[in-house]
Every structure is written in structure tokens, then in C-alpha cells.
Design a protein around this motif. Structure first.
Motif, PDB file in Angstrom:
ATOM      1  N   LYS A  55      83.203  69.143 -31.603  1.00 50.79           N
ATOM      2  CA  LYS A  55      84.590  69.600 -31.721  1.00 50.79           C
ATOM      3  C   LYS A  55      84.851  70.408 -32.984  1.00 50.79           C
ATOM      4  N   ARG A  56      83.926  70.394 -33.943  1.00 51.46           N
ATOM      5  CA  ARG A  56      84.063  71.250 -35.118  1.00 51.46           C
ATOM      6  C   ARG A  56      83.770  72.714 -34.785  1.00 51.46           C
ATOM      7  N   SER A  57      82.979  72.960 -33.735  1.00 52.68           N
ATOM      8  CA  SER A  57      82.615  74.323 -33.364  1.00 52.68           C
ATOM      9  C   SER A  57      83.118  74.752 -31.993  1.00 52.68           C
ATOM     10  N   TYR A  58      83.539  73.798 -31.184  1.00 51.98           N
ATOM     11  CA  TYR A  58      83.974  74.090 -29.821  1.00 51.98           C
ATOM     12  C   TYR A  58      85.315  73.416 -29.538  1.00 51.98           C
ATOM     13  N   ALA A  59      86.069  74.030 -28.635  1.00 52.91           N
ATOM     14  CA  ALA A  59      87.340  73.452 -28.187  1.00 52.91           C
ATOM     15  C   ALA A  59      87.373  73.531 -26.661  1.00 52.91           C
ATOM     16  N   LYS A  60      88.032  72.569 -26.073  1.00 52.43           N
ATOM     17  CA  LYS A  60      88.139  72.559 -24.617  1.00 52.43           C
ATOM     18  C   LYS A  60      89.368  73.368 -24.217  1.00 52.43           C
ATOM     19  N   GLN A  61      89.140  74.351 -23.356  1.00 51.27           N
ATOM     20  CA  GLN A  61      90.224  75.164 -22.812  1.00 51.27           C
ATOM     21  C   GLN A  61      90.188  74.983 -21.304  1.00 51.27           C
ATOM     22  N   TRP A  65      84.432  74.284 -22.264  1.00 49.96           N
ATOM     23  CA  TRP A  65      84.278  74.198 -23.712  1.00 49.96           C
ATOM     24  C   TRP A  65      83.912  75.599 -24.203  1.00 49.96           C
ATOM     25  N   ARG A  67      83.607  78.310 -27.842  1.00 49.09           N
ATOM     26  CA  ARG A  67      83.476  78.327 -29.289  1.00 49.09           C
ATOM     27  C   ARG A  67      84.844  78.542 -29.916  1.00 49.09           C
ATOM     28  N   SER A  68      85.095  77.821 -30.983  1.00 42.86           N
ATOM     29  CA  SER A  68      86.339  77.966 -31.725  1.00 42.86           C
ATOM     30  C   SER A  68      86.239  79.166 -32.648  1.00 42.86           C
ATOM     31  N   ASP A  69      87.364  79.751 -32.965  1.00 42.06           N
ATOM     32  CA  ASP A  69      87.389  80.851 -33.939  1.00 42.06           C
ATOM     33  C   ASP A  69      86.874  80.348 -35.276  1.00 42.06           C
ATOM     34  N   ALA A  71      83.851  79.502 -35.975  1.00 38.47           N
ATOM     35  CA  ALA A  71      82.708  78.582 -35.868  1.00 38.47           C
ATOM     36  C   ALA A  71      81.464  79.266 -36.390  1.00 38.47           C
TER      37      ALA A  71
END
Length: 72
Positions: A55-61, A65, A67-69, A71
Motif C-alpha cells: 500500500k506504500r506503492s500501490y492503491a486500489k482503484q 491495484w 501504482r500510486s503517484d 511511488a
């Protein structure tokens, strides 16, 4: 139980996370599992730590899953 490869991960991880996120999960789980070896709830702690690492690098949309901005 540590995981030697992503193919060994539980289906709930393997079938839902992108490959890179699976790498993150596996490495974090294995490290945490070793760190908590012998504790009554060590495996449970390792799963929590591994999901936190993802969850530090990915988010569930929705159902995916991504990559988060920002990351690595």
C-alpha cells in the motif's frame, strides 16, 4: 511459511496484484516472517506488514491495484 516465488503466493495476492506488487508483498512477507519467527501470531503479523508495504506503492482503484503517484 516464506514464499520462494510469486507463484507460491496465496491466490488472494497472486490473482489480484500486479507482478511488481507481488514482488513487494513476497519480499516484505518473507522479511517480516523471519523477524517474527516463533511468535504466536507471527504469520498474521507478516501478512499485515506485507500488505502495508504494498500500500506504500500501490492503491486500489475499483477492483484493480495501480501504482500510486510518487511511488518508487
Amino acid at each position: 511459511m516464506p514464499y520462494a516465488a510469486n507463484a507460491d503466493l496465496p491466490p488472494s495476492v497472486r490473482e489480484h496484484l500486479p507482478r511488481h506488487a507481488q514482488d513487494i508483498f513476497r519480499e516484505a512477507f518473507n522479511h517480516a516472517f523471519d523477524a517474527h519467527r516463533g511468535e504466536p501470531r507471527g504469520e498474521e503479523a507478516a501478512f499485515r506488514i506485507a500488505w502495508a508495504a504494498v500500500k506504500r506503492s500501490y492503491a486500489k482503484q475499483g477492483e484493480q491495484w495501480v501504482r500510486s503517484d510518487g511511488a518508487d
